[in-house]
Design an enzyme around this catalytic site. Structure first.
Site, short mmCIF file in Angstrom:
data_model
loop_
_atom_site.label_atom_id
_atom_site.label_comp_id
_atom_site.label_asym_id
_atom_site.label_seq_id
_atom_site.Cartn_x
_atom_site.Cartn_y
_atom_site.Cartn_z
N LYS A 1 -2.49 -2.01 -3.13
CA LYS A 1 -3.54 -1.16 -2.54
C LYS A 1 -3.16 0.30 -2.74
CE LYS A 1 -6.02 -0.28 1.77
NZ LYS A 1 -6.68 -0.91 2.90
N GLU B 1 0.82 -1.22 0.00
CA GLU B 1 0.00 0.00 0.00
C GLU B 1 0.85 1.27 0.00
OE1 GLU B 1 -2.71 0.41 3.34
OE2 GLU B 1 -3.60 2.21 2.51
P1 13P Z 1 -9.39 3.99 4.21
O1 13P Z 1 -10.24 3.27 3.18
O2 13P Z 1 -10.18 4.58 5.33
O3 13P Z 1 -8.41 4.93 3.57
O4 13P Z 1 -8.53 2.88 4.93
C1 13P Z 1 -7.93 1.92 4.17
C2 13P Z 1 -6.69 1.48 4.84
O5 13P Z 1 -6.56 0.35 5.21
C3 13P Z 1 -5.60 2.46 4.99
O6 13P Z 1 -4.42 1.78 5.31
#
Ligand code: 13P
Length: 340
Positions: free
Chosen positions: A220, A178
């Protein structure tokens, strides 16, 4: 490394109509969410809230995975069923957040790097034993008017993400990688696209250098979107087109799925953007969701910490899951929001 298992878990998480519920808020973050509904953040309240989420009927149709926080992975239902087992028995893959948060990057004021690599191999082995089948690590990239992010800041985060991903695969866990370009700030959509491109390019170069199996991971990313304080907000189609253009340039087709974060978008916007991307036709990877706030904000609002509102809270979660499931097929309409 059992590559067949990694591939099969990664593909199961983004199976048709499915995506991920990010319920991995750290204790400081869940406290902020609970503060907004005047619920005290005790261990029991956190457990009860997560139990409400994970026992909601029907969510297994559209949730391929749920990301848990360390404390939650070790908690049980009232009847004593460990959360990871509860989820797995419902056909939902349990995952775990393994990073230890974004901290100031030394020598680079205004930039952050995510910590948590020290001792990670040992923690991953324990998480696997406790039932986790995938993991998450979030890098935070902020956009500032000046020269932020720097090329070095991006590289430092990409390197950490790749070290994490390689360790996960060694341990038999699918890494969710991510790199989040934040939507805070006043930048336009073009700047977000340029920074997201830089970040993705750096991340995949490092993943490749670290020998990470693309087929056994999920990405992500943020959507390509104007900063919250930008006077000109791009429309839904423009966000969908810019996001897919950027991803197609930098994300190898071998990656099974993209699971977007919601990043502060409203629940409705996050669903509508996902829908618009899927309506543009098939992409090399599954185009899905891994939403935290965009799935949970309506649940918290319905729950308010009250036992007599548990059914309404679970209904709110199911509704968001179903609508995002439709968005996976490009079949969501904003008008569906008003239906109960
Ligand atoms: P949000 O969808 O609230 O941005 O959270 C996703 C997430 O796991 C951030 O690390």
């Amino acid at each position: 490394m059992n590559t067949d298992e990694l591939r099969s878990v990664a593909n199961a998480i983004v199976a048709r109509q499915k995506g991920v519920l990010a319920a991995d808020e750290s204790n400081p973050t869940i406290k902020k969410r609970f503060d907004s509904i005047q619920v005290e953040s005790t261990e029991e309240n956190r457990r009860r809230y997560r139990e409400i989420l994970f026992t909601a009927e029907g969510i297994e149709r559209t949730l391929g995975g749920v990301i848990l926080f360390d404390e939650t992975l070790r908690q049980h239902t009232r009847d004593g069923i460990p959360f990871p087992r509860l989820l797995a028995d419902r056909g939902i893959v349990p995952g775990i957040k393994v990073d230890q948060g974004a901290k100031a990057l030394a020598g680079h004021p205004g930039e952050k790097v995510t910590e948590g690599l020290d001792g990670l191999r040992g923690r991953l082995a324990e998480y696997k034993q406790l039932g986790a089948q995938f993991a998450k690590w979030r890098a935070v990239i902020e956009i500032d008017e000046r020269d932020i992010p720097s090329a070095f800041g991006i590289r430092a985060n990409a390197h950490a993400l790749a070290r994490y991903a390689a360790l996960c695969q060694e341990a038999g866990l699918v890494p969710i990688v991510e790199p989040e370009v934040l939507m805070d700030g006043a930048h336009g959509i073009e700047r977000c696209e340029a920074v997201t491109a830089q970040a993705l390019q750096a991340v995949f170069a490092e993943l490749d250098a670290h020998g990470v199996l693309f087929e056994g991971m999920l990405l992500k990313p943020n959507m390509v979107i104007a900063g919250k304080k930008c006077a000109h907000q791009a429309g839904v189609e423009a966000v969908a087109e810019a996001t897919l253009r950027c991803l197609r340039r930098y994300v190898p087709a071998a990656v099974p799925g993209i699971v977007f974060l919601s990043g502060g978008q409203s629940a409705e916007d996050a669903t509508e953007h996902l829908n618009a991307m899927n309506a543009l036709g098939p992409q090399p990877w599954q185009v899905s969701f891994s939403y935290g706030r965009a799935l949970q904000a309506p649940v918290l609002a319905a729950w308010q910490g009250r036992e007599d509102r548990v059914a309404a809270a679970q209904q709110a979660l199911l509704k968001r899951c179903d609508l995002n499931g439709l968005a996976r097929d490009g079949k969501y309409l904003r008008a569906m929001e008003s239906a109960t």
